[in-house]
Design a protein around this motif. Structure first.
Motif, PDB file in Angstrom:
ATOM      1  N   THR A 689       0.833  -1.208   0.000  1.00  0.00           N
ATOM      2  CA  THR A 689       0.000   0.000   0.000  1.00  0.00           C
ATOM      3  C   THR A 689       0.862   1.250   0.000  1.00  0.00           C
ATOM      4  N   LYS A 692       2.044   1.836  -3.482  1.00  0.00           N
ATOM      5  CA  LYS A 692       0.940   2.245  -4.357  1.00  0.00           C
ATOM      6  C   LYS A 692       0.548   3.695  -4.095  1.00  0.00           C
ATOM      7  N   GLN A 693       0.374   4.077  -2.785  1.00  0.00           N
ATOM      8  CA  GLN A 693      -0.086   5.438  -2.489  1.00  0.00           C
ATOM      9  C   GLN A 693       0.969   6.488  -2.808  1.00  0.00           C
ATOM     10  N   ASN A 695       2.767   6.290  -5.274  1.00  0.00           N
ATOM     11  CA  ASN A 695       2.948   6.226  -6.731  1.00  0.00           C
ATOM     12  C   ASN A 695       4.330   5.709  -7.111  1.00  0.00           C
ATOM     13  N   ASN A 698       2.830  -0.057  -8.764  1.00  0.00           N
ATOM     14  CA  ASN A 698       1.526  -0.689  -8.600  1.00  0.00           C
ATOM     15  C   ASN A 698       1.771  -2.063  -7.983  1.00  0.00           C
ATOM     16  N   ASP A 700       0.756  -5.305  -4.883  1.00  0.00           N
ATOM     17  CA  ASP A 700      -0.143  -6.000  -3.974  1.00  0.00           C
ATOM     18  C   ASP A 700       0.695  -6.969  -3.175  1.00  0.00           C
TER      19      ASP A 700
END
Length: 846
Positions: A689, A692-693, A695, A698, A700
């Motif tokens: 996360t 992802k946040q 940037n 991407n 998981d």
């Protein structure tokens, strides 16, 4: 011949005996006649059914009467210890006595319904109105004739006792009168009269208290009806319905002179003080007194007196908060006329170039008295009075408050209805008033305030809010510091010496209305007071407004939600107390331009010191979501204390971030400082996360990191120094990263096959430990990620001796024992948070 002489002698002797017998009879019978017949006849003519006296001595030159009583013997209305009359026989035939001396006269009466009664004598005719008296006045009554003339007349050691309810008014008095010229021929001439009254401090009727020594000296010419009267009042203390009259400073007696020459009366008085409701001294100049002229056409009066704002008089009154710094005298011109039953009068003052100045400690107050006028008109005992007062350049300055009023008006009127006490109704008007109290500023204040004397007393809870059109008090501009606070409109009502303003505060926010009630006036300790209670009219209503209303730094931001407010404010003397309770529920703050949203806000804020904007500690603000660009926080809670309008102490803060929890320790925020330093302590943040946040990639996966992130704000920029996050020792995780986003940010990849292995490994990588280092560099954020682990699955690689390791097609069959990743991410923080150069405008309050 001898017989004739004897007969003559006998007749003379007999006559002498008869005369002697008659004289002896008269000597003994006349006193009885005076006691039993004459006095009784005179007493009955005045309505006294019972009377008694004792004639102690009667001679050809003197009459001495004792114990004269008129009325019931046990409680006579009139009682005299002794009456002595000196006369001559020749003077009696001319209705003239030399001297009358009365000692120990006591008159008992009653004051009831505005009349003095001495049963059975009704003195109401003595208090007739002038119109009634004129109707009964005979046309030829140009000269007053006494029924008997006297040379001297004295009343000594005498008392008037008037009963009013359960109270007695006792007035000791004495009178001396004598001819100035004249003789025993009985012709009326001039009298000189001296009167002394000494009423004690007693209620004659409800609301009136009198205490004074009164000395009167008068000259009466009974031939021309001219007279000269002088009254001296000392030790004077008169109170009635809030008015209090005393002698001038130093107990200087009040001298009143009244003289009549033909049809002109001249009136003069020296000086006296009205101590309440406001202490002033009133006096006349001897050469500019008052003239009263009586003619067939009517009565005319004109004169001039002065109202003195005497420094000694004003400052001696403890009820006056501000002390006078300079004495000022205001000339008042008086005019009046009475024609038949109609009358009118006027009092005028045209202004002065000298202001009235007051002070108290550091408080200063001054104004120019510009105008004063009273006009009255009526008929008989009824009429109407109008008045106007104007003051200008009013200024009040203290350590806490500054007030300026360019022009101040009082208009009013009163009805006169016989003996009824008049009620004065007035309207206070002012415009363009300015008010400053610290950071609070109000301007363009206009008011029309009704006022009444005697004071009415009403319950402020009865007042209803009205539409703005019907209100008489408006503040068009209200600011706190540089913040525009909207407008105020109210309806004023009088409550005793105080004014209550009931109204509504609006225009700050489109849908927010705050009802309030303000009381302003003077308390029992003679201090200026102002008390206010306020609350939102519809606290459950959802409102929406732009935050730009409060500050230009908040341009582009909007609020939507439930907003409630209630509190009170009091100013007593120089002591200010205020509190406020603000609630915010289901609220949202949005700034689309900066991609910022703050929603699900709940706040119960208690501010016990609203004036200094100081809250209680441990105030709690909760929110469900805060997003700024791609960074998002959830389920936050902050404990804080507001120290002032520019200072806040953040006691602690916690929220969900990157799937874990973040909290901070105590932090003081001050808008006067240009920098902020805080540390975010992170617990079990999800590594995927975070990437992802931010940037960065991407991603998981499953796995958490812990650590701290020091954040610094300075010179309009956010920087992160020496931040680190690491996985819990002994706990690994897995991560899947879209490798298409990694190539630009990866380093230390020297061969293409190594990039291919890394790309394939990161698609599903199982790590034993991971560490993130965060460091600002210029406008960018550098994130260094290190991971030690292995691919979670077999990878599509094979090995040939001639070509070495290569990527193979088909079924994956390569197994890697361990890979250490060291990856750097270079992120444009300004772009990522969408603040750019505008963050300085948002976070600074300068």
């Amino acid at each position: 011949m001898h017989l004739n002489k004897y007969a003559i002698f006998r007749h003379i002797l007999i006559g002498f005996i008869i005369i002697f017998a008659l004289a002896c009879g008269a000597y003994y019978s006349i006193p009885l006649f005076l006691e039993k017949k004459l006095l009784t006849m005179i007493a009955k003519s005045y309505g006294f059914t019972e009377s008694s006296c004792e004639v102690r001595k009667l001679s050809l030159k003197k009459l001495d009467i004792a114990s004269l009583k008129l009325g019931h013997p046990e409680n006579p209305a009139i009682e005299i210890d002794s009456v002595r009359v000196d006369y001559s026989l020749s003077g009696l035939f001319k209705k003239y006595v030399n001297k009358v001396v009365i000692n120990g006269l006591q008159i008992r009466g009653e004051y009831r319904n505005g009349n003095i009664l001495i049963p059975p004598i009704d003195l109401r005719n003595s208090f007739q109105s002038s119109s009634d008296a004129e109707q009964k006045k005979e046309a030829d009554s140009t000269q007053y004739m006494l029924p008997i003339n006297f040379g001297e007349f004295e009343i000594n050691n005498s008392t008037i006792i008037l009963q009013s309810g359960d109270t007695n008014l006792i007035i000791p008095f004495s009178i001396k009168a004598k001819y100035i010229s004249g003789n025993e021929n009985g012709a009326n001439s001039a009298y000189d009269l001296q009167l002394k009254l000494h009423p004690d401090s007693t209620n004659l009727f409800p609301g009136l208290e009198i205490s004074s020594q009164i000395d009167m000296h008068a000259n009466f010419d009974l031939k021309s009806n001219d007279f000269r009267l002088q009254l001296n009042l000392s030790d004077m203390n008169i109170e009635y319905n809030g008015y209090k009259i005393q002698n001038s400073p130093g107990n200087v007696p009040l001298t009143v002179e009244i003289s009549k020459i033909q049809d002109v009366f001249h009136i003069y008085f020296s000086s006296f003080c009205i101590m309440s409701p406001f202490p002033v001294e009133i006096h006349m100049e001897r050469n500019a007194g008052c003239t009263l002229r009586i003619s067939q056409e009517g009565i005319d009066i004109k004169g001039k007196f002065y109202i003195n704002f005497n420094k000694e008089v004003v400052n001696s009154n403890s009820s006056i908060l501000l002390k006078l710094t300079n004495s000022t005298s205001l000339p008042i011109n008086l005019k009046g006329r009475k024609t038949g039953n109609n009358w009118y009068f006027s009092l005028n003052y045209s202004g002065t170039h000298q202001p009235l100045q007051f002070c108290r400690q550091t408080d200063k107050f001054y104004f120019y008295p510009d105008r004063f006028a009273i006009y009255g008109k009526g008929k008989g005992a009824t009429g109407a009075v109008k008045f106007v007062v104007k003051a200008s350049h009013i200024k009040y300055d203290s350590d806490y408050i500054q007030i300026e009023i360019p022009d101040f008006w009082i208009y009013g009127n009163s009805r006169i209805c016989g003996t009824e006490y008049p009620t004065v109704k007035a309207l206070v008007k002012l415009a363009d008033m300015k008010f400053n109290a610290g950071d609070l500023c109000a301007s363009e204040i206009c008011a029309k305030i009704p006022f009444q004397w005697p004071y009415p007393s009403t319950d402020a809870k009865e007042f209803e809010f009205k539409n703005k059109k019907t209100r008489y008090f408006n503040i068009e501009k209200l600011k706190y510091s540089d913040m525009d606070l909207g407008t105020i409109s109210a309806t004023p009502h009088q409550d005793g010496m105080n004014i209550v303003f009931s109204g509504q505060y609006s225009d700050l926010l489109p849908d927010l209305r705050i009802n309030f009630s303000v009381l302003a006036g003077i308390n029992e300790e003679h201090n200026f007071i102002s008390k206010a209670d306020f609350k939102a009219s519809e606290p459950d209503k959802v409102i929406k407004f732009d935050l730009e209303k409060f500050s230009p730094q908040l341009t582009g931001m909007s609020f939507e939600g439930n907003l409630g407010i209630r509190g009170n404010f009091s100013l007593i003397g120089s002591a200010i107390k205020s509190n406020c309770f603000i609630t915010m529920h289901n609220s949202r703050i949005d700034c689309p331009e900066k991609k910022m949203v703050f929603e699900g806000i709940d706040l119960n804020l208690n501010i016990p010191d609203l004036y200094n904007f100081h809250s209680d500690p441990k105030q709690v603000l909760k929110f469900k979501r805060f997003a700024w660009g791609t960074v998002e926080m959830n389920d936050g809670e902050m404990e804080f204390q507001i120290n002032s309008s520019s200072s806040l102490f953040l006691e602690k803060c916690g929220f969900s971030w990157f799937g874990g929890h973040v909290y901070t320790h105590g932090l003081r925020l001050d808008s006067a400082e240009n920098s902020i330093d805080l540390t975010l302590y992170c617990d079990r943040l999800k590594l995927a996360t975070i990437l992802k946040q931010f940037n960065a990639a991407n991603a998981d996966g499953v796995g958490a990191v812990n650590g701290r992130i020091p954040v610094s704000y300075k010179d309009g920029k956010i920087n992160i120094y020496d931040g680190f996050l690491y996985s819990t020792p002994g706990e690994g995780g897995t991560i899947s990263i879209d490798t298409d986003t990694l190539s630009p940010g990866m380093s230390n990849i020297q061969q293409s096959i190594q990039m291919q292995i890394a790309s394939e490994a990161l698609k599903n990588f199982s790590y034993d430990w991971a560490k993130l280092s965060l460091q600002s560099h210029g406008d960018n954020l550098i994130i260094n990620m290190k991971m030690d682990g292995r691919p979670a699955d077999l990878m599509p690689f094979s090995f040939k001796k001639n070509i070495g390791l290569y990527k193979a097609e088909g079924q994956p069959k390569a197994h890697f024992q361990g890979i250490l990743f060291d990856i750097n991410f270079k992120l444009p923080l300004e772009k990522m948070l969408h603040y750019g150069a505008g963050i300085s405008d948002l976070m600074q309050n300068e």
